[in-house]
Design a protein around this motif. Structure first.
Motif, mmCIF file in Angstrom:
data_model
loop_
_atom_site.group_PDB
_atom_site.id
_atom_site.type_symbol
_atom_site.label_atom_id
_atom_site.label_comp_id
_atom_site.label_asym_id
_atom_site.label_seq_id
_atom_site.Cartn_x
_atom_site.Cartn_y
_atom_site.Cartn_z
ATOM 1 N N PHE A 25 0.825 -1.206 0.000
ATOM 2 C CA PHE A 25 0.000 0.000 0.000
ATOM 3 C C PHE A 25 0.861 1.259 0.000
ATOM 4 N N TYR A 26 1.742 1.378 0.985
ATOM 5 C CA TYR A 26 2.537 2.604 1.108
ATOM 6 C C TYR A 26 3.619 2.702 0.031
ATOM 7 N N GLY A 27 4.065 1.540 -0.460
ATOM 8 C CA GLY A 27 4.994 1.569 -1.579
ATOM 9 C C GLY A 27 4.359 2.187 -2.806
ATOM 10 N N ASP A 28 3.089 1.872 -3.031
ATOM 11 C CA ASP A 28 2.376 2.396 -4.192
ATOM 12 C C ASP A 28 1.939 3.843 -3.965
ATOM 13 N N VAL A 29 1.335 4.117 -2.797
ATOM 14 C CA VAL A 29 0.751 5.443 -2.549
ATOM 15 C C VAL A 29 1.814 6.506 -2.298
ATOM 16 N N LEU A 30 2.849 6.167 -1.515
ATOM 17 C CA LEU A 30 3.862 7.166 -1.143
ATOM 18 C C LEU A 30 5.233 6.907 -1.758
ATOM 19 N N GLY A 31 5.363 5.803 -2.500
ATOM 20 C CA GLY A 31 6.639 5.522 -3.144
ATOM 21 C C GLY A 31 7.706 4.985 -2.216
ATOM 22 N N TRP A 32 7.297 4.424 -1.074
ATOM 23 C CA TRP A 32 8.277 3.938 -0.103
ATOM 24 C C TRP A 32 8.907 2.621 -0.536
ATOM 25 N N ILE A 214 -4.568 10.050 -4.276
ATOM 26 C CA ILE A 214 -5.871 9.516 -3.889
ATOM 27 C C ILE A 214 -6.307 8.408 -4.846
ATOM 28 N N GLU A 215 -6.036 8.580 -6.113
ATOM 29 C CA GLU A 215 -6.371 7.518 -7.077
ATOM 30 C C GLU A 215 -5.633 6.229 -6.737
ATOM 31 N N ARG A 216 -4.351 6.351 -6.435
ATOM 32 C CA ARG A 216 -3.566 5.156 -6.074
ATOM 33 C C ARG A 216 -4.076 4.559 -4.771
ATOM 34 N N LEU A 217 -4.404 5.421 -3.826
ATOM 35 C CA LEU A 217 -4.898 4.967 -2.528
ATOM 36 C C LEU A 217 -6.202 4.178 -2.672
ATOM 37 N N ARG A 218 -7.135 4.716 -3.435
ATOM 38 C CA ARG A 218 -8.415 4.022 -3.628
ATOM 39 C C ARG A 218 -8.230 2.701 -4.362
ATOM 40 N N ALA A 219 -7.315 2.664 -5.315
ATOM 41 C CA ALA A 219 -7.057 1.430 -6.046
ATOM 42 C C ALA A 219 -6.499 0.344 -5.137
ATOM 43 N N ARG A 220 -5.843 0.748 -4.047
ATOM 44 C CA ARG A 220 -5.264 -0.191 -3.084
ATOM 45 C C ARG A 220 -6.205 -0.476 -1.919
#
Length: 265
Positions: A25-32, A214-220
């Motif tokens: 999740f955070y890798g996708d949303v925040l690039g971690w 937000i788009e990435r967050l909702r997709a996850r």
């Protein structure tokens, strides 16, 4: 690396039952990206943005059941002394002071209104290696149903000056170390917090585009609780991850309007 001034946010971590899900999740949303889990410290796993340490995630201890949530740590030169002030001013010590190897000493506490926060006395681990950039911590605020208790407690425990936003729209104060604003305090009035949701510290991470995040967050499988909204501080939203941990995202480069004046209190 220079240390953090007393009372300044210096680190954030969160507990997740599904550690691999949190990484995705955070890798996708925040690039971690994530380091190796430290098995001797309960599989504590640091998160990185651009190779700089920005946060950590950890699974619950065996047999422990807890809602996933972000915890903000405030810097202290003496965790034991800070713990004493917490107790003397009506707070509750949940854990510690506890030595964590040579990394430092931690305390987990609640203010008199139930807001959970951490205290960190740095050893080898100083804290955030970057702030205020996409993928990194940018701001935090105490969101509380009992603002008067927070207003008395935090400046008694930490060396805070206090300024209040000079506006009738919100009851908002900023705790400052010298001239540096380090922590906000938002009064959760009316139905600002849903029933049953406790007062808490909202931790904001910067992004380079709030709407795209937000788009990435909702997709996850994440949730948007409020926003996105433009403000003089940036375009922000209050969100939650797929395991229920609440946090904020903000595009610091997209501002609108002038910052409201503040007055010393």
């Amino acid at each position: 690396m220079a240390g953090f001034p007393e009372g300044a946010p210096c680190w954030a971590d969160a507990m997740f039952t599904d550690l691999e899900g949190a990484k995705a999740f955070y890798g996708d949303v925040l690039g971690w990206t994530f380091g190796e889990s430290a098995s001797e410290y309960g599989n504590y796993t640091q998160a990185y943005s651009g190779g700089k340490a920005v946060a950590a995630i950890v699974p619950p201890m065996p047999g422990q059941q807890a809602q996933s949530a972000w915890c903000l740590y405030l810097a202290s030169p003496d965790a034991a002394a800070t713990a004493q002030r917490i107790g003397a001013n009506g707070g509750e010590l949940v854990m510690g002071p506890m030595q964590v190897g040579d990394f430092g000493t931690m305390v987990i506490a609640r203010d008199p209104g139930g807001v959970v926060f951490g205290v960190w006395q740095a050893g080898a681990h100083q804290g955030f290696e970057k702030q205020g950039e996409p993928g990194a911590y940018s701001w935090a605020e105490v969101v509380t149903r009992e603002p008067a208790k927070a207003d008395a407690f935090f400046p008694a425990v930490f060396p805070y000056g206090v300024r209040k936003m000079d506006t009738e729209q919100v009851d908002y104060r900023m705790f400052r170390v010298g001239d540096l604003p380090v922590l906000g305090r938002m009064a959760a009035e009316g139905d600002f917090l849903p029933p049953g949701v406790p007062s808490y510290v909202s931790v904001y991470f910067a992004v380079d585009d709030t709407d795209a995040a937000i788009e990435r967050l909702r997709a996850r499988g994440g949730t948007v609780h409020f926003g996105p909204m433009d403000s003089p501080f940036g375009r922000f939203a209050a969100v939650g991850d797929q395991q229920g941990a609440a946090f904020g995202i903000i595009d610091l480069g997209r501002t609108e309007g002038e910052q409201p004046p503040t007055v010393e209190v």
